[in-house]
Design a protein around this motif. Structure first.
Motif, PDB file in Angstrom:
ATOM      1  N   ALA A  40     -93.839  28.860 -69.556  1.00 37.75           N
ATOM      2  CA  ALA A  40     -94.547  27.714 -68.974  1.00 37.75           C
ATOM      3  C   ALA A  40     -93.729  26.428 -69.132  1.00 37.75           C
ATOM      4  N   ARG A  41     -93.051  26.273 -70.273  1.00 38.97           N
ATOM      5  CA  ARG A  41     -92.242  25.068 -70.522  1.00 38.97           C
ATOM      6  C   ARG A  41     -91.087  24.973 -69.533  1.00 38.97           C
ATOM      7  N   LEU A  42     -90.343  26.073 -69.376  1.00 34.47           N
ATOM      8  CA  LEU A  42     -89.199  26.050 -68.456  1.00 34.47           C
ATOM      9  C   LEU A  42     -89.650  25.904 -67.007  1.00 34.47           C
ATOM     10  N   LYS A  43     -90.764  26.527 -66.657  1.00 32.19           N
ATOM     11  CA  LYS A  43     -91.294  26.403 -65.291  1.00 32.19           C
ATOM     12  C   LYS A  43     -91.667  24.940 -65.007  1.00 32.19           C
ATOM     13  N   ILE A  51     -86.308  35.814 -61.504  1.00 29.39           N
ATOM     14  CA  ILE A  51     -86.455  35.592 -62.945  1.00 29.39           C
ATOM     15  C   ILE A  51     -87.823  34.978 -63.253  1.00 29.39           C
ATOM     16  N   LYS A  52     -88.380  35.354 -64.384  1.00 32.52           N
ATOM     17  CA  LYS A  52     -89.657  34.798 -64.863  1.00 32.52           C
ATOM     18  C   LYS A  52     -89.348  33.783 -65.958  1.00 32.52           C
ATOM     19  N   LEU A  53     -90.083  32.681 -65.935  1.00 28.70           N
ATOM     20  CA  LEU A  53     -89.872  31.619 -66.916  1.00 28.70           C
ATOM     21  C   LEU A  53     -91.108  31.401 -67.771  1.00 28.70           C
ATOM     22  N   ILE A  92     -80.775  29.741 -63.624  1.00 33.80           N
ATOM     23  CA  ILE A  92     -80.939  30.874 -62.707  1.00 33.80           C
ATOM     24  C   ILE A  92     -82.150  30.641 -61.814  1.00 33.80           C
ATOM     25  N   TYR A  93     -83.250  30.219 -62.416  1.00 34.49           N
ATOM     26  CA  TYR A  93     -84.473  29.955 -61.657  1.00 34.49           C
ATOM     27  C   TYR A  93     -84.248  28.874 -60.598  1.00 34.49           C
ATOM     28  N   ASN A 141     -73.965  36.047 -69.460  1.00 33.30           N
ATOM     29  CA  ASN A 141     -74.444  37.417 -69.247  1.00 33.30           C
ATOM     30  C   ASN A 141     -75.660  37.448 -68.338  1.00 33.30           C
ATOM     31  N   ASN A 142     -76.584  36.521 -68.525  1.00 33.82           N
ATOM     32  CA  ASN A 142     -77.762  36.460 -67.651  1.00 33.82           C
ATOM     33  C   ASN A 142     -77.383  36.071 -66.229  1.00 33.82           C
ATOM     34  N   ILE A 143     -76.467  35.127 -66.101  1.00 27.50           N
ATOM     35  CA  ILE A 143     -76.005  34.702 -64.773  1.00 27.50           C
ATOM     36  C   ILE A 143     -75.347  35.880 -64.060  1.00 27.50           C
TER      37      ILE A 143
END
Length: 187
Positions: A6-9, A2-4, A33-34, A59-61
């Protein structure tokens, strides 16, 4: 993988391997998920008060086949969360008063929680003051720019420290570092 944003990363970088995490206000579950994909020996509870947001997370999970690794809970803050084995709480994307309300309404549930990672963009002095009053100190702070907005992330750890009004207002680590993003945010 998964790509995040910048804030979530940046938020993910605050989470240690071997942590038991609850993500309050998980929204789409992307952070959760990340964490499962990139951290070692981690357990995650994804929680949201909004059933639609929680369904998006589910749904994403499911899309990433992580149903057995991420627990989802419909909850108003920590109300429906068993924190017995939780050592880290993430509260992101909410106002400081909401975040503080979640913590103050569940003080008994914080006994075993060693770390709070909170990202709020308003009333950060209030946030820092109120969280330090319940037995946490500011362990780390970071500013991150995402989509033209400068976000503030604060990590609190169990324990006590004294802070001046200036440190509570600006953030002791941010004040000391005094980098370009900090100066931009202050302006």
């Amino acid at each position: 993988m998964i790509k995040l944003s910048a804030r979530l990363k940046a938020l993910a970088n605050f989470i240690d391997d071997n942590s038991n995490v609850v993500d309050i206000g998980c929204d789409h579950g992307l952070l959760d998920i990340y964490l499962i994909q990139n951290k070692n020996n981690i357990k995650v509870i994804a929680s949201d008060v909004n059933i639609n947001a929680l369904n998006n997370a589910k749904n994403n999970i499911k899309k990433y086949k992580l149903e057995s690794k991420i627990t989802t809970v419909l909850s108003n803050g920590l109300d429906n969360i068993n924190t017995k084995n939780i050592d880290t709480i993430v509260i992101a994307g909410m106002g400081a008063h909401t975040a503080v309300g979640i913590l103050y309404n569940n003080l008994k549930k914080l006994k075993m929680v060693e770390k709070l990672v909170i990202q709020s963009n308003n009333d950060l002095d209030f946030l820092r003051y109120k969280v330090t009053k319940i037995g946490y100190y500011i362990a780390k702070e970071e500013l991150v720019r995402d989509a033209g907005i400068i976000y503030t992330i604060v990590e609190f750890r169990k324990g006590y420290r004294w802070y001046s009004k200036k440190e509570l207002y600006f953030g002791p680590f941010l004040l000391k570092e005094n980098n370009q993003l900090f100066r931009e945010k202050c302006n």
